[in-house]
Motif scaffolding. Structure first.
Motif, PDB file in Angstrom:
ATOM      1  N   GLY A 195      -9.677  -0.099   7.890  1.00 48.53           N
ATOM      2  CA  GLY A 195     -10.535  -0.993   7.112  1.00 48.53           C
ATOM      3  C   GLY A 195     -10.095  -2.438   7.210  1.00 48.53           C
ATOM      4  N   ARG A 196      -8.798  -2.661   7.155  1.00 48.84           N
ATOM      5  CA  ARG A 196      -8.286  -4.032   7.267  1.00 48.84           C
ATOM      6  C   ARG A 196      -8.669  -4.638   8.611  1.00 48.84           C
ATOM      7  N   ARG A 197      -8.544  -3.841   9.674  1.00 50.55           N
ATOM      8  CA  ARG A 197      -8.841  -4.350  11.021  1.00 50.55           C
ATOM      9  C   ARG A 197     -10.320  -4.643  11.234  1.00 50.55           C
ATOM     10  N   VAL A 198     -11.181  -3.920  10.528  1.00 55.24           N
ATOM     11  CA  VAL A 198     -12.626  -4.133  10.709  1.00 55.24           C
ATOM     12  C   VAL A 198     -13.256  -4.864   9.523  1.00 55.24           C
ATOM     13  N   SER A 199     -12.400  -5.365   8.639  1.00 53.86           N
ATOM     14  CA  SER A 199     -12.834  -6.175   7.485  1.00 53.86           C
ATOM     15  C   SER A 199     -13.728  -5.402   6.516  1.00 53.86           C
ATOM     16  N   LEU A 200     -13.304  -4.175   6.182  1.00 54.86           N
ATOM     17  CA  LEU A 200     -14.006  -3.358   5.197  1.00 54.86           C
ATOM     18  C   LEU A 200     -12.995  -2.805   4.202  1.00 54.86           C
ATOM     19  N   SER A 201     -13.482  -2.416   3.034  1.00 57.73           N
ATOM     20  CA  SER A 201     -12.619  -1.716   2.090  1.00 57.73           C
ATOM     21  C   SER A 201     -12.326  -0.324   2.632  1.00 57.73           C
ATOM     22  N   ALA A 202     -11.275   0.297   2.096  1.00 54.41           N
ATOM     23  CA  ALA A 202     -10.930   1.654   2.529  1.00 54.41           C
ATOM     24  C   ALA A 202     -12.074   2.623   2.264  1.00 54.41           C
ATOM     25  N   SER A 203     -12.750   2.485   1.110  1.00 57.52           N
ATOM     26  CA  SER A 203     -13.843   3.412   0.787  1.00 57.52           C
ATOM     27  C   SER A 203     -15.046   3.204   1.712  1.00 57.52           C
ATOM     28  N   ALA A 204     -15.361   1.966   2.030  1.00 64.36           N
ATOM     29  CA  ALA A 204     -16.477   1.708   2.951  1.00 64.36           C
ATOM     30  C   ALA A 204     -16.136   2.213   4.357  1.00 64.36           C
ATOM     31  N   THR A 205     -14.890   2.051   4.746  1.00 69.98           N
ATOM     32  CA  THR A 205     -14.447   2.543   6.051  1.00 69.98           C
ATOM     33  C   THR A 205     -14.539   4.058   6.100  1.00 69.98           C
ATOM     34  N   THR A 206     -14.057   4.713   5.054  1.00 69.53           N
ATOM     35  CA  THR A 206     -14.114   6.179   4.979  1.00 69.53           C
ATOM     36  C   THR A 206     -15.556   6.661   5.081  1.00 69.53           C
ATOM     37  N   GLU A 207     -16.450   5.994   4.375  1.00 74.84           N
ATOM     38  CA  GLU A 207     -17.872   6.372   4.388  1.00 74.84           C
ATOM     39  C   GLU A 207     -18.456   6.229   5.794  1.00 74.84           C
ATOM     40  N   ARG A 208     -18.138   5.139   6.466  1.00 77.27           N
ATOM     41  CA  ARG A 208     -18.670   4.928   7.814  1.00 77.27           C
ATOM     42  C   ARG A 208     -18.099   5.948   8.799  1.00 77.27           C
ATOM     43  N   VAL A 209     -16.800   6.229   8.721  1.00 79.13           N
ATOM     44  CA  VAL A 209     -16.191   7.215   9.624  1.00 79.13           C
ATOM     45  C   VAL A 209     -16.830   8.583   9.401  1.00 79.13           C
ATOM     46  N   LYS A 210     -17.006   8.978   8.144  1.00 74.79           N
ATOM     47  CA  LYS A 210     -17.646  10.270   7.858  1.00 74.79           C
ATOM     48  C   LYS A 210     -19.069  10.316   8.396  1.00 74.79           C
ATOM     49  N   ARG A 211     -19.800   9.198   8.275  1.00 73.58           N
ATOM     50  CA  ARG A 211     -21.175   9.146   8.788  1.00 73.58           C
ATOM     51  C   ARG A 211     -21.175   9.296  10.317  1.00 73.58           C
ATOM     52  N   LEU A 212     -20.242   8.634  10.992  1.00 67.74           N
ATOM     53  CA  LEU A 212     -20.148   8.749  12.452  1.00 67.74           C
ATOM     54  C   LEU A 212     -19.753  10.164  12.879  1.00 67.74           C
ATOM     55  N   GLU A 213     -18.898  10.813  12.105  1.00 66.02           N
ATOM     56  CA  GLU A 213     -18.517  12.202  12.392  1.00 66.02           C
ATOM     57  C   GLU A 213     -19.700  13.135  12.168  1.00 66.02           C
ATOM     58  N   THR A 214     -20.395  12.980  11.029  1.00 67.18           N
ATOM     59  CA  THR A 214     -21.537  13.841  10.694  1.00 67.18           C
ATOM     60  C   THR A 214     -22.654  13.706  11.723  1.00 67.18           C
ATOM     61  N   ALA A 215     -22.859  12.482  12.218  1.00 65.61           N
ATOM     62  CA  ALA A 215     -23.908  12.245  13.212  1.00 65.61           C
ATOM     63  C   ALA A 215     -23.506  12.739  14.602  1.00 65.61           C
ATOM     64  N   GLY A 216     -22.245  13.148  14.760  1.00 67.96           N
ATOM     65  CA  GLY A 216     -21.791  13.641  16.052  1.00 67.96           C
ATOM     66  C   GLY A 216     -21.389  12.544  17.021  1.00 67.96           C
ATOM     67  N   VAL A 217     -21.319  11.304  16.549  1.00 63.80           N
ATOM     68  CA  VAL A 217     -20.850  10.214  17.411  1.00 63.80           C
ATOM     69  C   VAL A 217     -19.359  10.393  17.658  1.00 63.80           C
ATOM     70  N   ILE A 218     -18.605  10.645  16.602  1.00 63.16           N
ATOM     71  CA  ILE A 218     -17.196  11.001  16.736  1.00 63.16           C
ATOM     72  C   ILE A 218     -17.150  12.522  16.795  1.00 63.16           C
TER      73      ILE A 218
END
Length: 149
Positions: A28-51
């Motif tokens: 999150g620090r590296r991409v300028s997001l809070s930890a919770s926003a980062t977690t949400e985005r990573v989970k969304r990318l995983e759920t969508a099958g991108v990751i």
């Protein structure tokens, strides 16, 4: 999903491809997001099958596999399951691509010795003709996709 991947998602993907074990707070620090926003985005990318997963990179030589080869296979048959079973059983085959052109498959294989490689090629030869190239070095290791320009 591709049209929904924004610049921040690409930044996340870039950082995760560099280090899949990065703590979410640091990500999150590296991409300028809070930890919770980062977690949400990573989970969304995983759920969508991108990751699609996380894995360790292994030095083949240090793991006891000093030989790396690219093998092209011309497969004249129409039943591909027997070949797929062999590839599932033999973990020396690291990657397999089904391709157009003269060759049906391009495989990356590793071996402990030339005799071991010969055995692997003999097993593949039951499915068609093979062409094998030994790898001297890898000037560009796999790096994953980056944001389109």
């Amino acid at each position: 999903m591709a049209e929904n991947i924004d610049a921040t998602d690409w930044s996340i993907l870039t950082e995760l491809q560099r280090d899949g074990r990065i703590p979410l707070t640091e990500l999150g620090r590296r991409v300028s997001l809070s930890a919770s926003a980062t977690t949400e985005r990573v989970k969304r990318l995983e759920t969508a099958g991108v990751i699609t997963g996380y894995r360790a990179e292994v030095d083949l030589v240090k793991a006891g596999f000093p030989i790396l080869a690219v093998v092209r296979l011309k497969y004249p048959g129409s039943q591909h399951q027997p070949l797929h079973r062999l590839l599932d059983e033999r973990h020396e085959f690291l990657e397999c691509l089904r391709t157009t052109g003269d060759d049906c498959y391009v495989l990356k294989a590793t071996a402990t010795s030339m005799a071991h490689l010969e055995q692997l090629i003999d097993e593949l030869a039951q499915f068609g003709s093979t062409t094998t190239n030994l790898v001297y070095s890898q000037p560009l290791p796999y790096r994953g996709p980056q944001a389109p320009s």
